[in-house]
Design a protein around this motif. Structure first.
Motif, PDB file in Angstrom:
ATOM      1  N   UNK A 135     -40.789  -3.174   4.850  1.00  0.00           N
ATOM      2  CA  UNK A 135     -41.493  -4.272   4.155  1.00  0.00           C
ATOM      3  C   UNK A 135     -43.007  -4.160   4.319  1.00  0.00           C
ATOM      4  N   UNK A 136     -43.412  -3.481   5.397  1.00  0.00           N
ATOM      5  CA  UNK A 136     -44.847  -3.288   5.663  1.00  0.00           C
ATOM      6  C   UNK A 136     -45.545  -2.677   4.444  1.00  0.00           C
ATOM      7  N   UNK A 137     -44.971  -1.577   3.922  1.00  0.00           N
ATOM      8  CA  UNK A 137     -45.574  -0.891   2.766  1.00  0.00           C
ATOM      9  C   UNK A 137     -45.501  -1.784   1.523  1.00  0.00           C
ATOM     10  N   UNK A 138     -44.363  -2.481   1.362  1.00  0.00           N
ATOM     11  CA  UNK A 138     -44.199  -3.366   0.196  1.00  0.00           C
ATOM     12  C   UNK A 138     -45.280  -4.447   0.210  1.00  0.00           C
ATOM     13  N   UNK A 162     -27.310   2.880   7.874  1.00  0.00           N
ATOM     14  CA  UNK A 162     -28.517   2.054   8.062  1.00  0.00           C
ATOM     15  C   UNK A 162     -29.775   2.906   8.331  1.00  0.00           C
ATOM     16  N   UNK A 163     -30.216   3.699   7.363  1.00  0.00           N
ATOM     17  CA  UNK A 163     -31.344   4.614   7.646  1.00  0.00           C
ATOM     18  C   UNK A 163     -32.669   3.855   7.777  1.00  0.00           C
ATOM     19  N   UNK A 164     -33.593   4.335   8.655  1.00  0.00           N
ATOM     20  CA  UNK A 164     -34.956   3.760   8.678  1.00  0.00           C
ATOM     21  C   UNK A 164     -35.733   4.301   7.480  1.00  0.00           C
ATOM     22  N   UNK A 165     -36.142   3.414   6.598  1.00  0.00           N
ATOM     23  CA  UNK A 165     -36.685   3.871   5.302  1.00  0.00           C
ATOM     24  C   UNK A 165     -38.196   3.817   5.229  1.00  0.00           C
ATOM     25  N   UNK A 166     -38.870   3.531   6.360  1.00  0.00           N
ATOM     26  CA  UNK A 166     -40.298   3.218   6.228  1.00  0.00           C
ATOM     27  C   UNK A 166     -41.113   4.409   5.705  1.00  0.00           C
ATOM     28  N   UNK A 167     -40.809   5.635   6.158  1.00  0.00           N
ATOM     29  CA  UNK A 167     -41.580   6.797   5.666  1.00  0.00           C
ATOM     30  C   UNK A 167     -41.254   7.082   4.206  1.00  0.00           C
ATOM     31  N   UNK A 168     -39.977   6.957   3.862  1.00  0.00           N
ATOM     32  CA  UNK A 168     -39.522   7.163   2.488  1.00  0.00           C
ATOM     33  C   UNK A 168     -40.242   6.200   1.539  1.00  0.00           C
ATOM     34  N   UNK A 180     -46.935  -3.750  -9.843  1.00  0.00           N
ATOM     35  CA  UNK A 180     -46.051  -4.864  -9.457  1.00  0.00           C
ATOM     36  C   UNK A 180     -44.588  -4.431  -9.603  1.00  0.00           C
ATOM     37  N   UNK A 181     -44.254  -3.803 -10.739  1.00  0.00           N
ATOM     38  CA  UNK A 181     -42.876  -3.359 -10.954  1.00  0.00           C
ATOM     39  C   UNK A 181     -42.457  -2.323  -9.910  1.00  0.00           C
ATOM     40  N   UNK A 182     -43.368  -1.368  -9.623  1.00  0.00           N
ATOM     41  CA  UNK A 182     -43.061  -0.336  -8.621  1.00  0.00           C
ATOM     42  C   UNK A 182     -42.801  -0.975  -7.256  1.00  0.00           C
ATOM     43  N   UNK A 183     -43.611  -2.005  -6.931  1.00  0.00           N
ATOM     44  CA  UNK A 183     -43.441  -2.692  -5.628  1.00  0.00           C
ATOM     45  C   UNK A 183     -42.081  -3.357  -5.538  1.00  0.00           C
ATOM     46  N   UNK A 184     -41.684  -4.044  -6.619  1.00  0.00           N
ATOM     47  CA  UNK A 184     -40.379  -4.731  -6.588  1.00  0.00           C
ATOM     48  C   UNK A 184     -39.220  -3.728  -6.537  1.00  0.00           C
ATOM     49  N   UNK A 237     -44.599   4.550  -2.081  1.00  0.00           N
ATOM     50  CA  UNK A 237     -45.696   3.591  -2.279  1.00  0.00           C
ATOM     51  C   UNK A 237     -47.008   4.305  -2.554  1.00  0.00           C
ATOM     52  N   UNK A 238     -47.259   5.391  -1.795  1.00  0.00           N
ATOM     53  CA  UNK A 238     -48.480   6.184  -2.016  1.00  0.00           C
ATOM     54  C   UNK A 238     -48.479   6.772  -3.420  1.00  0.00           C
ATOM     55  N   UNK A 239     -47.318   7.264  -3.845  1.00  0.00           N
ATOM     56  CA  UNK A 239     -47.187   7.812  -5.199  1.00  0.00           C
ATOM     57  C   UNK A 239     -47.467   6.732  -6.246  1.00  0.00           C
TER      58      UNK A 239
END
Length: 488
Positions: A113-116, A36-42, A15-19, A47-49
């Motif tokens: 937000x998809x990964x979150x 304004x970088x696209x951060x989805x892969x980052x 939960x903490x990692x997600x926030x 998130x995987x980690x």
């Protein structure tokens, strides 16, 4: 007290990692300084980690499981069953996230937000699996559902995705209402929401009189809510449209993760507390109906994702066989079936995602895949044969144990329907293989090579599916411990 904190530490960490990831994404993606970088892969890799660290924390907490812990005002329980279900859930989430990265690049998808939301729904499912009270269970299911409604509609430019999200929202809210109504009826009739108290009240309870009709209706409504969430017939109508409309990684996540957590809840609520002849008949009927409809409806499909959706409905029918038995062998076979189903589904959707680069949507587009990309065609064929239940692949082993559990408890009709629908299912699975190897397509499609993440994922899942029969005993002993810990 420290032990109790350790018991719930993996969930707290996730939960903490997600926030933290959410805050990181919001600050950097709106930063003019960083353009304004696209951060989805980052955010995806982080998130995987986080999921893998949560897995390690769960594994580190294993020595605490010598006895079952009840914690947080007896709302949650931590035992062997919870532990292994949570590990399977985290593995399937890690698999889903790892097949997303290439999709993000191909589709120019930049919503971090998809990964979150995937991580948040994973947190809620971890709580669902360990829930030991109707209130805790319902709250966890509700958090999971809210995340799912948004994920289904996450591809904003696609009207199919928006439609899928809207359908899921309306029908999911309806099923959550039914589930809550069942919980409130049980609370109104018994005055208890804790599974231990319910088990004491309902064990050997005869369903007669006015008070017991409330209990009966409550159990019935809870069963309907659960069956809707796992897409069992006759509550399956939303699944094919939503599976087809959602982005492919989301469909993969929907096919696996909620089924693991809801089956864990079904076993907790019903096997421990209120398993009776009526429930057995409900699941018996839903199992047979799901197997028949899954097999017959899939034959008429022309799109790959709809085919996999109906295949998933059929597999839920097979897995429900284990619950319909009501024996330890039945539950063990259910858990084996669930584990193997999760692996096969990750494999199938990783291949579909690899083919999406070249816009493969219809089954007819798979023509001559064996000539243009033979390794991918062989891997897909292995997965389809395993789905069909052809020996010696893992899919055959799971069906074999489920049918034997049904025969062991005297449900001969259930086992025979399972065998017949498996044979019908062979038709459309093998038709896919025939398309890939023997058909010439109208237009030749050149397939690009697959990215490293998906190829590693496919290597692991395919080798497990192929080689499982050589050494199945670890999965056997684990599932036996899980089934026993439900009863003890």
């Amino acid at each position: 007290m420290f032990n109790l904190f350790l018991a719930v530490f993996p969930e707290i960490f996730l939960i903490n990692a997600t926030f933290i990831l959410l805050i990181h994404g919001v600050i950097f993606s709106t930063s003019k300084k960083y353009d304004y970088p696209p951060l989805v892969s980052n955010v995806g890799w982080l998130g995987l980690l986080s999921v893998l660290i949560t897995l390690l924390l769960l594994a580190a907490g294993a020595p605490l499981l010598t006895i079952a812990h009840l914690f947080w005002n007896n709302f949650f329980k931590r035992d062997n069953f919870t532990y292994f279900c949570q590990i399977l859930l985290l593995l399937s989430t890690a698999g889903t996230i790892s097949m997303c990265f290439d999709f993000f690049e191909q589709e120019r998808f930049d919503a971090f937000e998809f990964i979150v939301l995937i991580l948040l729904s994973t947190c809620s499912m971890l709580f669902m699996i360990s829930a030991y009270d109707l209130i805790a269970m319902y709250l966890a299911i509700e958090l999971q559902s809210l995340c799912f409604y948004v994920i289904a509609a996450s591809k904003r430019k696609s009207e199919f995705s928006t439609e899928a999200g809207l359908k899921y929202l309306i029908l999911g809210a309806f099923s959550s209402g039914i589930l809550l109504f069942g919980c409130s009826m049980i609370y109104g009739s018994t005055g208890a929401t804790h599974f231990d108290q319910l088990a004491k009240i309902l064990t050997g309870y005869e369903i007669t009189g006015v008070r017991s009709s409330g209990i009966f209706m409550g159990i019935l409504f809870i069963a309907v809510g659960f069956l809707f969430k796992i897409t069992a017939v006759p509550f399956h109508m939303w699944a094919p449209d939503i599976y087809e409309g959602s982005p492919t990684p989301v469909t993969a996540f929907f096919s696996i993760a909620p089924k693991i957590s809801i089956f864990a809840n079904i076993l907790r609520v019903f096997i421990y507390g209120s398993y009776g002849a009526t429930l057995q008949q409900i699941f018996f009927f839903c199992s047979i109906a799901s197997m028949i409809l899954g097999a017959l409806a899939a034959m008429a499909q022309t799109k790959v994702k709809r085919l996999l959706a109906y295949s998933s409905i059929g597999h839920v029918g097979y897995i429900c066989i284990g619950f319909s038995c009501g024996t330890i062998e039945g539950i063990q076979s259910l858990l084996i079936g669930l584990f193997i189903y999760a692996l096969m589904t990750i494999d199938a959707f990783a291949i579909v995602l690899a083919l999406r680069q070249t816009r493969v949507k219809y089954i007819a587009d798979l023509g001559a895949l064996a000539k243009t990309n033979p390794i991918l065609a062989i891997t897909f064929s292995i997965t389809m044969f395993s789905y069909a239940g052809i020996p010696p692949l893992a899919g055959f082993c799971s069906k074999f144990y489920l049918f034997f559990a049904a025969l062991g408890c005297g449900a001969y009709f259930l086992a025979s329907v399972g065998v017949v629908t498996s044979v019908i299912g062979c038709f459309y699975y093998i038709r896919l293989v025939k398309r890939m190897f023997f058909d010439t397509p109208r237009t030749w499609i050149l397939y690009e090579p697959m990215d490293r993440d998906k190829s590693l994922l496919l290597a692991m899942t395919s080798s497990f599916i192929t080689l499982f029969f050589l050494y199945p005993s670890p999965l056997f002993s684990v599932t036996h411990q899980m089934a026993l810990s439900l009863y003890l």
